[in-house]
Design a protein around this motif. Structure first.
Motif, PDB file in Angstrom:
ATOM      1  N   TYR A   1     -20.774  32.087 -28.323  1.00 38.50           N
ATOM      2  CA  TYR A   1     -20.818  32.122 -29.784  1.00 38.50           C
ATOM      3  C   TYR A   1     -22.223  31.835 -30.331  1.00 38.50           C
ATOM      4  O   TYR A   1     -22.392  31.667 -31.539  1.00 38.50           O
TER       5      TYR A   1
ATOM      6  N   GLY B   1     -25.610  28.624 -33.957  1.00 37.58           N
ATOM      7  CA  GLY B   1     -24.328  29.032 -33.405  1.00 37.58           C
ATOM      8  C   GLY B   1     -24.116  28.388 -32.055  1.00 37.58           C
ATOM      9  O   GLY B   1     -25.014  27.752 -31.489  1.00 37.58           O
TER      10      GLY B   1
ATOM     11  N   GLU C   1     -16.890  30.705 -36.301  1.00 32.71           N
ATOM     12  CA  GLU C   1     -17.830  31.330 -35.367  1.00 32.71           C
ATOM     13  C   GLU C   1     -17.188  32.583 -34.762  1.00 32.71           C
ATOM     14  O   GLU C   1     -15.986  32.597 -34.451  1.00 32.71           O
TER      15      GLU C   1
ATOM     16  N   GLY D   1     -15.844  26.715 -36.891  1.00 30.28           N
ATOM     17  CA  GLY D   1     -17.233  26.332 -36.706  1.00 30.28           C
ATOM     18  C   GLY D   1     -17.544  25.000 -37.331  1.00 30.28           C
ATOM     19  O   GLY D   1     -17.124  23.956 -36.832  1.00 30.28           O
TER      20      GLY D   1
END
Length: 484
Positions: free
Chosen positions: A366, A359, A304, A317
């Motif tokens: 993020y 996200g 991310e 992520g």
């Protein structure tokens, strides 16, 4: 010829025939014994015309040394091939259906499907499940690779113990050969035992021998280390308790010098010890490095990025690992594949799978889908593109340095399969050569039943002749006694 001379001659013939028959009988009894060299009983004339049986052991030094050489290289090549075959099996066999490459391909396909319908929560959960399959396959592959290294390390320890024991036995037998040769005794049995020990030693390490006086020999490795010269030399090794990608195994020392592993799929290794070193320190670590690069690539592709403009660092992520960071360079991160996992923030049970679409796995800074639109697919499309776009890999892993992650995972399987097939071909070739050498040696020094039976018939005729002579002498003696 006087009667006393005739009696002495007949007794000598019977005695020699008996000795010859005993030797031929031993040959026949050991016809199927691969560690037995044929004995040839021959008559020799000594000073004064006396005949005596001399036993000659069949030998072919050139073929014997060649058999030791091919036994060493064939044994080593089979171990290298078996190690590669074990890696292949851990990947699911011929179709590599359990390989990371297969699961990464499945994940990409499901991401493409989700990108077309980003609001489908059931499909989002399926994508997370596919990601878990990817992580599990990489974890399992890493565990299998390290298990192979551990087994190789254990085999080295067992081999070193066996080698030291064989060298002690060799000293005893060699001393028996030297002592018997110096006194003129028949040392055929001891020579058989010594040759058997040399074969066993050559399966553990490549050797060459040096003949010395009174049938004494010294043993050196093909690398030049002294194994035996009058007394055995020390072979030492310290096993490693627990192995992972960050731990290197200990070397094998022969007379204080480290034994070198072989190189290449058609390995230059000779003997079990060098081959296991090759598997432990060469083949398995190379494949482990490729797994680590695949895991690093997954963390990078699914990382991310800060969306707030605050220049925050990239963070893991969908995929994370024990290091908790996003590796920034194309450098192998040892052991990352063992701890790769799906981020708990997107798991169905502990988090929200929709974070993969929007996200924000690492917080609000993020988040890409700030509006919360269910049709948002930019991140998902980016992940698909990231899996198929070229990224940098560490060339030290030997699977390329500029492919896509999907391509690199496939290239890793290609490396393993090519290496394995080359090792298999070399194993078959070297084993066939070893068999031919052993057949040639056996034909030259082994026992042929037909020849031994023919010789036994000849000895039977000699026995009959001597008994006929004794019978004639007996009749003459009886005639003389009757005259008196």
């Amino acid at each position: 010829m006087s009667l006393s001379s005739a009696i002495s001659t007949a007794q000598s013939i019977l005695s020699n025939t008996s000795k010859q028959t005993l030797v031929v009988s031993d040959n026949i009894a050991n016809a199927s014994n691969p560690d037995y060299a044929r004995r040839a009983p021959t008559l020799q004339t000594y000073f004064g015309g006396e005949l005596s049986v001399s036993v000659q052991r069949a030998e072919n030094t050139v073929l014997f040394n060649q058999s030791l050489e091919y036994l060493s290289v064939s044994t080593a090549q089979n171990i290298v091939y078996d190690g590669l075959e074990q890696l292949k099996t851990s990947m699911g066999g011929n179709d590599y259906e359990l390989s990371p490459s297969r699961y990464i391909g499945d994940l990409r396909d499901m991401l493409q499907t989700l990108a077309a319908t980003p609001g489908d929560t059931t499909l989002a959960a399926s994508v997370i499940s596919a990601a878990q399959d990817v992580a599990n396959s990489i974890n399992d592959a890493s565990a299998s690779t390290q298990q192979l290294r551990l087994e190789a390390d254990q085999a080295i320890g067992e081999g070193v113990d066996k080698l030291n024991n064989l060298l002690v036995q060799f000293e005893e037998v060699n001393n028996e050969v030297v002592a018997g040769t110096s006194t003129g005794d028949d040392v055929s049995q001891a020579l058989d035992s010594r040759d058997t020990l040399l074969r066993e030693i050559s399966t553990l390490v490549g050797i060459r021998t040096l003949d010395r006086g009174n049938n004494d020999i010294a043993i050196y490795t093909t690398g030049g280390q002294t194994l035996f010269e009058t007394i055995p030399r020390v072979v030492s090794f310290t096993p490693t308790n627990g192995i992972d990608a960050t731990i290197s195994g200990n070397p094998v020392y022969i007379d204080g010098v480290a034994l070198q592993p072989g190189s290449g799929s058609q390995s230059t290794a000779t003997g079990e010890l060098a081959a296991h070193l090759k598997v432990r320190d060469g083949i398995a670590p190379t494949y482990q490095a490729q797994l680590d690069e695949i895991a690093r690539g997954l963390v990078v592709v699914f990382a991310e990025h800060d969306q707030s403009g605050s220049a925050l660092p990239d963070l893991p992520g969908l995929f994370t690992w024990s290091g908790g960071t996003v590796p920034s360079t194309a450098t192998i991160e040892p052991g990352i594949s063992a701890t790769l996992s799906v981020n708990p923030a997107v798991l169905v049970d502990t988090g929200n799978p929709a974070l993969l679409r929007d996200g924000g796995i690492n917080g609000a800074a993020y988040v890409s889908n700030t509006s919360g639109a269910t049709g948002f697919s930019s991140l998902l499309d980016g992940y698909v593109t990231g899996l198929e776009a070229p990224i940098s890999f560490d060339a030290a892993a030997l699977a390329g340095d500029g492919a896509s992650l999907v391509g690199y995972a496939s290239d890793s399987i290609g490396w393993l399969e090519l290496y394995r097939s080359q090792a298999h071909e070399a194993a078959e070739t070297r084993e066939a050569a070893m068999v031919r050498i052993f057949e040639s040696y056996s034909n030259d020094t082994g026992v042929n039943i037909d020849e031994e039976m023919a010789l036994l018939l000849d000895l039977e005729q000699s026995y009959k002749a001597s008994t006929k002579l004794l019978s004639t002498i007996d009749e003459m003696l009886a005639a003389l006694m009757a005259v008196r």
